[in-house]
Scaffold this motif. Structure first.
Motif, short mmCIF file in Angstrom:
data_model
loop_
_atom_site.label_atom_id
_atom_site.label_comp_id
_atom_site.label_asym_id
_atom_site.label_seq_id
_atom_site.Cartn_x
_atom_site.Cartn_y
_atom_site.Cartn_z
N THR A 110 54.58 22.35 -27.41
CA THR A 110 54.15 20.96 -27.19
C THR A 110 53.23 20.82 -26.80
N GLU A 111 52.59 21.43 -25.79
CA GLU A 111 51.25 21.26 -24.52
C GLU A 111 50.13 21.05 -25.80
N LEU A 112 50.56 22.41 -26.51
CA LEU A 112 49.48 23.19 -28.06
C LEU A 112 49.32 21.53 -28.92
N LEU A 113 51.01 20.48 -29.00
CA LEU A 113 50.41 20.18 -30.17
C LEU A 113 50.14 18.69 -29.61
N CYS A 114 49.78 18.68 -28.51
CA CYS A 114 49.14 17.05 -28.09
C CYS A 114 47.49 17.26 -27.56
N GLY A 115 47.78 18.45 -27.42
CA GLY A 115 46.11 18.92 -27.52
C GLY A 115 45.58 18.81 -28.89
N LEU A 116 45.89 19.36 -29.68
CA LEU A 116 46.05 18.68 -31.08
C LEU A 116 45.50 17.77 -31.83
N HIS A 117 46.67 17.17 -31.80
CA HIS A 117 46.47 15.72 -32.53
C HIS A 117 46.82 14.24 -31.74
N PRO A 118 46.64 13.26 -32.77
CA PRO A 118 46.14 12.32 -31.57
C PRO A 118 47.72 11.54 -30.46
N VAL A 119 47.28 12.35 -29.82
CA VAL A 119 48.29 12.03 -28.28
C VAL A 119 46.99 11.22 -27.25
N GLY A 120 47.36 9.86 -27.53
CA GLY A 120 46.26 9.04 -26.47
C GLY A 120 46.03 8.25 -26.60
N PRO A 121 45.51 7.21 -25.61
CA PRO A 121 45.38 5.70 -26.55
C PRO A 121 44.43 5.65 -27.82
N PRO A 122 44.67 4.47 -28.40
CA PRO A 122 43.90 4.16 -29.56
C PRO A 122 42.77 4.56 -30.04
N ARG A 123 41.54 4.83 -29.13
CA ARG A 123 40.58 4.85 -29.59
C ARG A 123 40.44 6.63 -29.56
N LEU A 124 41.04 7.41 -28.50
CA LEU A 124 41.53 8.96 -28.90
C LEU A 124 42.04 9.46 -30.04
#
Length: 342
Positions: free
Chosen positions: A282-296
């Motif tokens: 799960t942490e890997l996926l969060c680091g690879l993909h658009p997880v966060g605020p809209p601009r990120l």
């Protein structure tokens, strides 16, 4: 940039199967309302990792409930079904939806599905290329016969003909899930775009696109077709006001689903299999993909497109496991992220 939702109908701990399927349907409906380009439907058997056993059946329902959005399978597991039966279903959905259906196919895994459906381990280990070629002939030719090791039948007419779309031309798009150099070459030689998994980072996906291009050119496909191949990048999307909030949402919910879902897979021949650590994955996926605020999120998608050349995305948006949160996540993708990609 064409951004779509990737829907697994995942059954999270404490949820019923009907709840998971309802969330899948609502995800697709809200995706159309939010202006997303597409929805891609996964297919699994006998496991809570995904509760949809027939992606083409769910696609038919969703195509009937929507008017604009493209609906694709990601993927229909080809070893578990007859290529002609799948081709007939794909042609029907293509024609009745006005060309909004995409057929994604894949090899699946060495699971007990092969025993239940009677296809056997050989269909997984060596039969995929022949099954794919028969499927493609069914979608491209007016009459088809077979004289292979697994499929043998006299010539029959293709009904309905997928190239008889009113106001359009050609049959449905076919996409191949690729996880190895062998599958990349298989797709490239047939000129078929790839679906690349959410566990892959940009560098690995760029390498696979480069390998696909090399094999496609060597197979004689014209450069303009090679350059225009519509590969699809699978990923995860969770939109929140801050990155920490988005990550915490997924880290709280996804490991429990991954643990019970992946652990439920049973191999057909008792072979050993290893399972990823659910929290680390799960942490890997969060680091690879658009997880966060809209601009990120917008920057992540733009960076992937620049590094890989892929401009189509299938993003898992149900990672919270909650219906209301999933709907809000999809809406924010449409209102807060898509406008920054134009």
């Amino acid at each position: 940039m064409r951004v779509g939702a990737f829907v697994l109908a995942a059954q999270f701990p404490g949820q019923g199967q009907g709840e998971a399927l309802h969330r899948a349907v609502r995800t697709a409906e809200v995706a159309e309302e939010a202006g997303l380009d597409s929805v891609w439907l996964a297919e699994h058997h006998f496991v809570p990792y995904g509760t949809c056993p027939s992606a083409v059946t769910l696609a038919g329902l969703l195509l009937g409930r929507t008017r604009r959005i493209r609906v694709g399978t990601a993927v229909s597991v080809l070893p578990n079904t007859h290529p002609v039966a799948l081709g007939e279903q794909a042609a029907l959905l293509h024609l009745l939806s006005g060309g909004r259906f995409s057929l994604g196919v894949g090899r699946g895994g060495p699971w007990v599905d092969l025993e239940v459906f009677g296809s056997g381990l050989q269909a997984y280990e060596s039969g995929f290329p022949d099954s794919l070629d028969l499927l493609l002939r069914w979608l491209r030719e007016p009459r088809v016969s077979a004289d292979g090791e697994r499929y043998r039948f006299r010539e029959v007419p293709v009904v309905p003909r997928p190239d008889e779309l009113i106001g359009g031309a050609g049959g449905p798009e076919v996409v191949v899930a690729c996880t190895s150099a062998k599958s990349v070459r298989l797709a490239a030689e047939r000129g078929l775009p790839m679906l690349l998994g959410m566990h892959c980072g940009d560098e690995e996906k760029a390498d696979m696109v480069g390998l696909w291009r090399t094999h496609a050119i060597a197979a004689g496909h014209p450069p303009e077709a090679v350059d225009g191949a519509g590969h699809v990048s699978a990923g995860v999307a969770q939109i929140a006001d801050g990155r920490t909030e988005a990550t915490e949402t997924l880290v709280k919910a996804m490991p429990g689903w991954l643990r019970q879902g992946l652990d439920a897979h049973v191999t057909v021949d008792g072979r050993h299999r290893s399972m990823r650590d659910p929290v680390a994955y799960t942490e890997l996926l969060c680091g690879l993909h658009p997880v966060g605020p809209p601009r990120l999120a917008a920057d992540r998608l733009a960076a992937t497109a620049e590094r890989t050349g892929i401009t189509r995305f299938a993003l898992l948006v149900e990672g919270s496991g909650d219906l209301a949160a999933t709907e809000e996540n999809v809406r924010r993708m449409g209102t807060d992220v898509l406008p920054q990609l134009c």
